[in-house]
Scaffold this motif. Structure first.
Motif, PDB file in Angstrom:
ATOM      1  N   SER A 177      95.334  -1.431  68.795  1.00 20.71           N
ATOM      2  CA  SER A 177      95.754  -0.124  68.268  1.00 20.71           C
ATOM      3  C   SER A 177      96.603  -0.294  67.018  1.00 20.71           C
ATOM      4  O   SER A 177      96.492   0.483  66.059  1.00 20.71           O
ATOM      5  N   GLU A 178      97.452  -1.300  67.015  1.00 16.73           N
ATOM      6  CA  GLU A 178      98.304  -1.559  65.848  1.00 16.73           C
ATOM      7  C   GLU A 178      97.513  -2.203  64.720  1.00 16.73           C
ATOM      8  O   GLU A 178      97.766  -1.939  63.539  1.00 16.73           O
ATOM      9  N   ILE A 179      96.564  -3.039  65.065  1.00 15.68           N
ATOM     10  CA  ILE A 179      95.770  -3.746  64.052  1.00 15.68           C
ATOM     11  C   ILE A 179      94.738  -2.813  63.421  1.00 15.68           C
ATOM     12  O   ILE A 179      94.373  -2.977  62.250  1.00 15.68           O
ATOM     13  N   GLY A 180      94.282  -1.822  64.177  1.00 16.07           N
ATOM     14  CA  GLY A 180      93.173  -0.977  63.741  1.00 16.07           C
ATOM     15  C   GLY A 180      93.341  -0.345  62.381  1.00 16.07           C
ATOM     16  O   GLY A 180      92.370  -0.179  61.642  1.00 16.07           O
ATOM     17  N   SER A 181      94.562  -0.004  62.011  1.00 13.85           N
ATOM     18  CA  SER A 181      94.791   0.647  60.719  1.00 13.85           C
ATOM     19  C   SER A 181      94.595  -0.306  59.547  1.00 13.85           C
ATOM     20  O   SER A 181      94.490   0.142  58.397  1.00 13.85           O
ATOM     21  N   ARG A 182      94.567  -1.608  59.813  1.00 11.29           N
ATOM     22  CA  ARG A 182      94.458  -2.601  58.735  1.00 11.29           C
ATOM     23  C   ARG A 182      93.054  -3.175  58.583  1.00 11.29           C
ATOM     24  O   ARG A 182      92.837  -4.042  57.722  1.00 11.29           O
ATOM     25  N   ILE A 183      92.130  -2.740  59.403  1.00  7.96           N
ATOM     26  CA  ILE A 183      90.757  -3.239  59.272  1.00  7.96           C
ATOM     27  C   ILE A 183      89.843  -2.108  58.810  1.00  7.96           C
ATOM     28  O   ILE A 183      90.129  -0.927  59.048  1.00  7.96           O
ATOM     29  N   PRO A 184      88.765  -2.424  58.114  1.00  2.71           N
ATOM     30  CA  PRO A 184      87.861  -1.392  57.609  1.00  2.71           C
ATOM     31  C   PRO A 184      87.222  -0.603  58.747  1.00  2.71           C
ATOM     32  O   PRO A 184      87.097  -1.086  59.875  1.00  2.71           O
ATOM     33  N   SER A 185      86.799   0.608  58.435  1.00  2.00           N
ATOM     34  CA  SER A 185      86.086   1.417  59.411  1.00  2.00           C
ATOM     35  C   SER A 185      84.665   0.896  59.585  1.00  2.00           C
ATOM     36  O   SER A 185      84.182   0.069  58.797  1.00  2.00           O
ATOM     37  N   ALA A 186      83.987   1.383  60.619  1.00  2.00           N
ATOM     38  CA  ALA A 186      82.597   0.974  60.850  1.00  2.00           C
ATOM     39  C   ALA A 186      81.713   1.358  59.674  1.00  2.00           C
ATOM     40  O   ALA A 186      80.792   0.616  59.304  1.00  2.00           O
ATOM     41  N   ILE A 187      82.014   2.506  59.049  1.00  2.94           N
ATOM     42  CA  ILE A 187      81.234   2.940  57.885  1.00  2.94           C
ATOM     43  C   ILE A 187      81.404   1.968  56.727  1.00  2.94           C
ATOM     44  O   ILE A 187      80.437   1.595  56.051  1.00  2.94           O
ATOM     45  N   ASP A 188      82.652   1.544  56.487  1.00  4.66           N
ATOM     46  CA  ASP A 188      82.898   0.573  55.409  1.00  4.66           C
ATOM     47  C   ASP A 188      82.177  -0.740  55.675  1.00  4.66           C
ATOM     48  O   ASP A 188      81.636  -1.372  54.758  1.00  4.66           O
ATOM     49  N   MET A 189      82.156  -1.170  56.934  1.00  8.74           N
ATOM     50  CA  MET A 189      81.469  -2.418  57.263  1.00  8.74           C
ATOM     51  C   MET A 189      79.952  -2.256  57.152  1.00  8.74           C
ATOM     52  O   MET A 189      79.241  -3.189  56.785  1.00  8.74           O
ATOM     53  N   LEU A 190      79.455  -1.071  57.458  1.00  9.40           N
ATOM     54  CA  LEU A 190      78.027  -0.805  57.269  1.00  9.40           C
ATOM     55  C   LEU A 190      77.648  -0.881  55.803  1.00  9.40           C
ATOM     56  O   LEU A 190      76.627  -1.460  55.427  1.00  9.40           O
ATOM     57  N   LEU A 191      78.496  -0.304  54.949  1.00  8.92           N
ATOM     58  CA  LEU A 191      78.193  -0.257  53.519  1.00  8.92           C
ATOM     59  C   LEU A 191      78.537  -1.559  52.815  1.00  8.92           C
ATOM     60  O   LEU A 191      77.927  -1.898  51.809  1.00  8.92           O
ATOM     61  N   GLY A 192      79.531  -2.272  53.324  1.00  9.93           N
ATOM     62  CA  GLY A 192      79.894  -3.546  52.716  1.00  9.93           C
ATOM     63  C   GLY A 192      81.153  -3.510  51.898  1.00  9.93           C
ATOM     64  O   GLY A 192      81.397  -4.417  51.104  1.00  9.93           O
ATOM     65  N   ILE A 193      81.984  -2.492  52.048  1.00  7.08           N
ATOM     66  CA  ILE A 193      83.222  -2.413  51.274  1.00  7.08           C
ATOM     67  C   ILE A 193      84.328  -3.103  52.060  1.00  7.08           C
ATOM     68  O   ILE A 193      85.286  -2.501  52.540  1.00  7.08           O
ATOM     69  N   THR A 194      84.190  -4.406  52.218  1.00  8.02           N
ATOM     70  CA  THR A 194      85.161  -5.204  52.965  1.00  8.02           C
ATOM     71  C   THR A 194      85.338  -6.548  52.286  1.00  8.02           C
ATOM     72  O   THR A 194      84.590  -6.890  51.358  1.00  8.02           O
ATOM     73  N   GLY A 195      86.305  -7.314  52.767  1.00  8.59           N
ATOM     74  CA  GLY A 195      86.455  -8.679  52.283  1.00  8.59           C
ATOM     75  C   GLY A 195      85.566  -9.620  53.071  1.00  8.59           C
ATOM     76  O   GLY A 195      85.136  -9.317  54.177  1.00  8.59           O
ATOM     77  N   GLY A 196      85.298 -10.769  52.476  1.00  9.42           N
ATOM     78  CA  GLY A 196      84.475 -11.755  53.173  1.00  9.42           C
ATOM     79  C   GLY A 196      83.588 -12.524  52.221  1.00  9.42           C
ATOM     80  O   GLY A 196      83.703 -12.414  51.000  1.00  9.42           O
TER      81      GLY A 196
END
Length: 335
Positions: A177-196
């Motif tokens: 719950s605390e970490i959730g605000s710092r990770i991309p949403s499922a939509i961002d991961m679907l589109l690819g707007i993340t680090g990696g």
């Protein structure tokens, strides 16, 4: 007789599909993910991909011509794919000389030391990637993140991958719950707007490429679907038992190298099993090992290690799950 009769082992199948055509189908399938990487990381993705591809092609030519003194196979597309997949497993800010070293290891050790295409035991791109990860862990885990209107490598800012953020947060006693605000949403991961790594971010782009390969019958569904289902089931069990200390299956499937590995590396025709039953066992093994490393290992990601470990078991799997020979007798029990 002027023409000798050549008798070869079965199966005797006539087809216009060649290894070269299969390889270039894979290249086509990788285009969507490459376009997303260009949009997200800009020129950095182009530099990394170009350096890896050129290095792999050059090393394959030089080693075959001057060391092995064998037939030159640069044009068959295998070295091209190795270069692209190696690049897709690298961060966009990695120094070019490291890419060159990784390419040499991938081609020289991972592929040609075993005899070239069709004889290598391990996926060459993953051999190069794991070598770089072990040798240069800082550079291999420094992830430039997406920047709006990014046009140059220098514009990138560094940040952790979603799996890295989760691993670090849980180590320091935080909850999901605390970490959730710092990770991309499922939509961002679907589109690819993340680090990696440059080729692993966009789930949609990788799914499009994977579906293309299945439609073209370059691969079958057995390895990618079985691997992803295994990961989803295992992570789902942990998540349902304790959702505050384990990430959901959605996060595990959409982030990291799960989709890239499932559709493009675990399905490598040379280093995966021949039979459907063997493919399923192989894929289950990859899924299980990946989840174990992600949840309990030192690394936040485990796909590369899992595929290489299961590559080593492929000869054993092929020995046990042999297809029935044409003309062999079938025992029929009459009741």
């Amino acid at each position: 007789m002027s023409q000798p009769i050549i008798v070869s082992a079965s199966p005797h199948v006539h087809s216009d599909r060649t290894s070269k055509k299969l390889m270039y189908d894979v290249v086509i399938a990788l285009i969507p993910a490459f376009l997303v990487s260009l949009y997200v990381f800009g020129i950095g993705a182009l530099i990394v991909t170009a350096a890896a591809v050129i290095s792999c092609l050059v090393f394959e030519y030089l080693i075959q011509k001057y060391l092995l003194k064998s037939e030159i196979t640069v044009g068959d597309g295998s070295a091209l794919i190795t270069g692209i997949l190696l690049a897709f497993n690298l961060p966009s800010g990695i120094p070019i000389w490291m890419i060159v070293v990784g390419s040499l290891v991938a081609i020289g050790i991972g592929k040609l030391s075993f005899g070239g295409l069709g004889f290598n035991i391990f996926n060459p791109a993953l051999v190069g990637r794991v070598f770089l990860l072990i040798s240069f862990p800082v550079q291999m885990t420094t992830w430039p993140t997406a920047v709006e209107n990014q046009t140059a490598l220098a514009d990138a800012v560094t940040g952790a991958t979603p799996l890295g953020v989760i691993k670090e947060g849980l180590m320091f006693g935080e909850t999901m719950s605390e970490i959730g605000s710092r990770i991309p949403s499922a939509i961002d991961m679907l589109l690819g707007i993340t680090g990696g790594s440059i080729g692993e971010m966009s789930a949609i782009a990788l799914l499009i490429g994977g579906i293309y390969l299945i439609i073209r019958k370059v691969i079958t569904w057995h390895i990618p679907i079985t691997m992803l289902v295994t990961m989803a089931v295992m992570t789902g069990i942990f998540w349902l038992v304790d959702g505050e200390h384990y990430a959901s299956p959605v996060i595990h499937i959409l982030s990291g190298g799960a989709l890239l590995g499932a559709f493009f590396m675990a399905t490598d025709l040379v280093t995966s099993p021949m039979t459907k039953k063997g493919m399923i066992i192989f894929a289950i093994g990859i899924g299980v090992i990946t989840v174990i490393i992600r949840l309990f290992g030192a690394y936040p990601e485990g796909v590369s290690f899992a595929i290489l470990i299961m590559n080593a078991f492929v000869p054993l799997i092929n020995t046990y799950f042999k297809p029935r020979r044409f003309g062999s007798k079938i025992k029929v029990k009459i009741v």
